[in-house]
Design a protein around this motif. Structure first.
Motif, PDB file in Angstrom:
ATOM      1  N   LYS A 163       0.816  -1.207   0.000  1.00  0.00           N
ATOM      2  CA  LYS A 163       0.000   0.000   0.000  1.00  0.00           C
ATOM      3  C   LYS A 163       0.851   1.259   0.000  1.00  0.00           C
ATOM      4  O   LYS A 163       0.403   2.321  -0.408  1.00  0.00           O
ATOM      5  CB  LYS A 163      -0.928  -0.026   1.215  1.00  0.00           C
ATOM      6  N   THR A 213      -3.831  -0.800  -4.155  1.00  0.00           N
ATOM      7  CA  THR A 213      -4.399  -2.138  -4.016  1.00  0.00           C
ATOM      8  C   THR A 213      -5.915  -2.060  -3.904  1.00  0.00           C
ATOM      9  O   THR A 213      -6.476  -1.019  -3.517  1.00  0.00           O
ATOM     10  CB  THR A 213      -3.842  -2.863  -2.765  1.00  0.00           C
ATOM     11  N   THR A 248      -9.204  -4.747  -2.656  1.00  0.00           N
ATOM     12  CA  THR A 248      -9.556  -6.049  -2.081  1.00  0.00           C
ATOM     13  C   THR A 248     -10.835  -6.577  -2.717  1.00  0.00           C
ATOM     14  O   THR A 248     -11.740  -5.814  -3.078  1.00  0.00           O
ATOM     15  CB  THR A 248      -9.742  -5.955  -0.558  1.00  0.00           C
ATOM     16  N   VAL A 253      -6.352  -9.817  -2.780  1.00  0.00           N
ATOM     17  CA  VAL A 253      -5.884  -8.435  -2.927  1.00  0.00           C
ATOM     18  C   VAL A 253      -5.290  -8.243  -4.320  1.00  0.00           C
ATOM     19  O   VAL A 253      -4.409  -9.001  -4.744  1.00  0.00           O
ATOM     20  CB  VAL A 253      -4.824  -8.092  -1.860  1.00  0.00           C
ATOM     21  N   GLU A 254      -5.793  -7.246  -5.013  1.00  0.00           N
ATOM     22  CA  GLU A 254      -5.320  -6.910  -6.363  1.00  0.00           C
ATOM     23  C   GLU A 254      -4.334  -5.752  -6.272  1.00  0.00           C
ATOM     24  O   GLU A 254      -4.631  -4.721  -5.662  1.00  0.00           O
ATOM     25  CB  GLU A 254      -6.507  -6.526  -7.241  1.00  0.00           C
ATOM     26  N   VAL A 255      -3.174  -5.923  -6.865  1.00  0.00           N
ATOM     27  CA  VAL A 255      -2.166  -4.865  -6.919  1.00  0.00           C
ATOM     28  C   VAL A 255      -2.231  -4.231  -8.313  1.00  0.00           C
ATOM     29  O   VAL A 255      -2.086  -4.926  -9.322  1.00  0.00           O
ATOM     30  CB  VAL A 255      -0.749  -5.411  -6.654  1.00  0.00           C
ATOM     31  N   TYR A 297      -1.734 -10.380  -7.863  1.00  0.00           N
ATOM     32  CA  TYR A 297      -2.715 -10.623  -6.816  1.00  0.00           C
ATOM     33  C   TYR A 297      -2.045 -11.417  -5.701  1.00  0.00           C
ATOM     34  O   TYR A 297      -1.104 -12.172  -5.946  1.00  0.00           O
ATOM     35  CB  TYR A 297      -3.904 -11.432  -7.348  1.00  0.00           C
TER      36      TYR A 297
END
Length: 360
Positions: A14, A19, A21, A42-44, A54
């Motif tokens: 973060k 990110t 969720t 969690v998607e980056v 992820y």
């Protein structure tokens, strides 16, 4: 080198990347075949708001034994849902039989196992992995033996390998592809057809959205000419089209196929739920004499089950009775026996029978 891959601490993404969720429900074969696990993915994202990767925090071992030591580990996937790596919190080490920590070689083997989408662990249910008989495959957490190739697990850590593999490969892979796809516009997905490694993903997502236009069809035809392995994905896309669009597209698609894909195309015709256009073969102008025995076998099945044979194709089949390839000719003979033939075609069929009746 290994520790740079299996990093022993969690990164604070973060602080450097955006990110998002996602609450997801997935079936983990080692937990339940019917009850999904509720967890957080969690998607980056990158600067363009597209997915980079992820991750998900999971339990390292699923087991009903109170002696099990369960660790939380972080698992990573790339933007297309392909498993990438695991990370362990600082001070945490995976264990195997007799409380021994994983060695460097064990971590390397685990990484190889987890990246193998077709691992031997795939088809086993958890109750099939264990037995009351002791042996080399005994797991530190279950005290039981597995009946599976040793290459599919780290010795003494069967349950750990099984649990982590089924975290890495389950519904989550398709969920990730859908989430990533939703970040792209239709135009952006079409542009991905030109990007190596993303063609299959792009076709899948365009199929999911039922997108169709002339330029897109041309692009998919071009991709299949250089990537024949995308045939099934491309045909699945065409199958979603309305009947009128399908009739036009499927003819043009076949005409653009490399010859190596004709066999798979005929297989797909037989299995298709679409009704193929009646003029398909007259439009695409298949040269039957150039087909292999296997292709002719499937083509005849297409005529039996999907499309009524036209006069041009019928005459081409009759001409095969004059060729020296007896296996092809015999296959065609048995098909023609069931068809309404012209008088001349009937004479050719009878002449073939008289010449080869001891071999039929």
């Amino acid at each position: 080198m290994l520790l740079s891959v299996l990093v022993l601490w969690y990164h604070d993404f973060k602080a450097v990347q955006k990110t998002k969720t996602h609450a997801v429900n997935i079936i983990h074969k080692g937990i339940s075949l019917t009850q999904p696990v509720n967890t957080v993915l969690v998607e980056v994202k990158d600067a363009k708001n597209h997915a980079l990767s992820y991750y998900m925090d999971v339990e390292s071992v699923t087991c009903g034994d109170s002696q099990c030591r369960v660790d939380r580990v972080r698992m990573y996937w790339d933007d297309l849902g392909r498993f990438n790596r695991i990370e362990l919190p600082h001070g945490v080490h995976l264990e195997k039989a007799q409380g021994l920590q994983f060695s460097t070689a064990d971590y390397l083997k685990l990484e190889m196992i987890l990246k193998d989408e077709n691992s031997g662990l795939k088809d086993f249910y958890k109750h099939e992995l264990v037995s009351t008989v002791g042996g080399e495959g005994v797991d530190a957490l279950s005290g039981a033996t597995v009946f599976i190739e040793k290459s599919a697990y780290v010795e003494g850590a069967v349950w750990t390998c099984y649990t982590l593999w089924h975290w890495a490969h389950n519904d989550i892979n398709d969920i990730i592809r859908i989430i990533t796809g939703d970040d792209y516009s239709n135009l952006a997905l079409e542009q991905l057809l030109e990007q190596e490694g993303y063609q299959k993903f792009a076709i899948e997502q365009l199929s999911r959205r039922h997108v169709y236009n002339e330029g897109l069809l041309n692009a998919i035809i071009e991709v299949n000419q250089v990537r024949p392995e995308l045939l099934r994905t491309s045909l699945a896309y065409l199958e979603t089209l309305p009947k009128q669009d399908f009739d036009t597209a499927i003819k043009r698609f076949y005409q653009g196929l490399p010859e190596c894909n004709h066999l798979e195309f005929f297989k797909s015709m037989i299995q298709s739920e679409q009704v193929y256009p009646a003029d398909f073969f007259s439009v695409v102008k298949i040269k039957v004499s150039d087909l292999s025995f296997q292709e002719i076998h499937l083509l005849l099945e297409v005529f039996r089950s999907k499309i009524e044979i036209d006069s041009v194709a019928m005459e081409q089949l009759v001409q095969l009775l004059h060729q020296n390839d007896f296996l092809k000719a015999r296959e065609v003979y048995y098909f023609l026996k069931t068809q309404d033939l012209t008088e001349n075609q009937g004479k050719v069929l009878l002449a073939f029978y008289e010449a080869n009746k001891t071999r039929l």
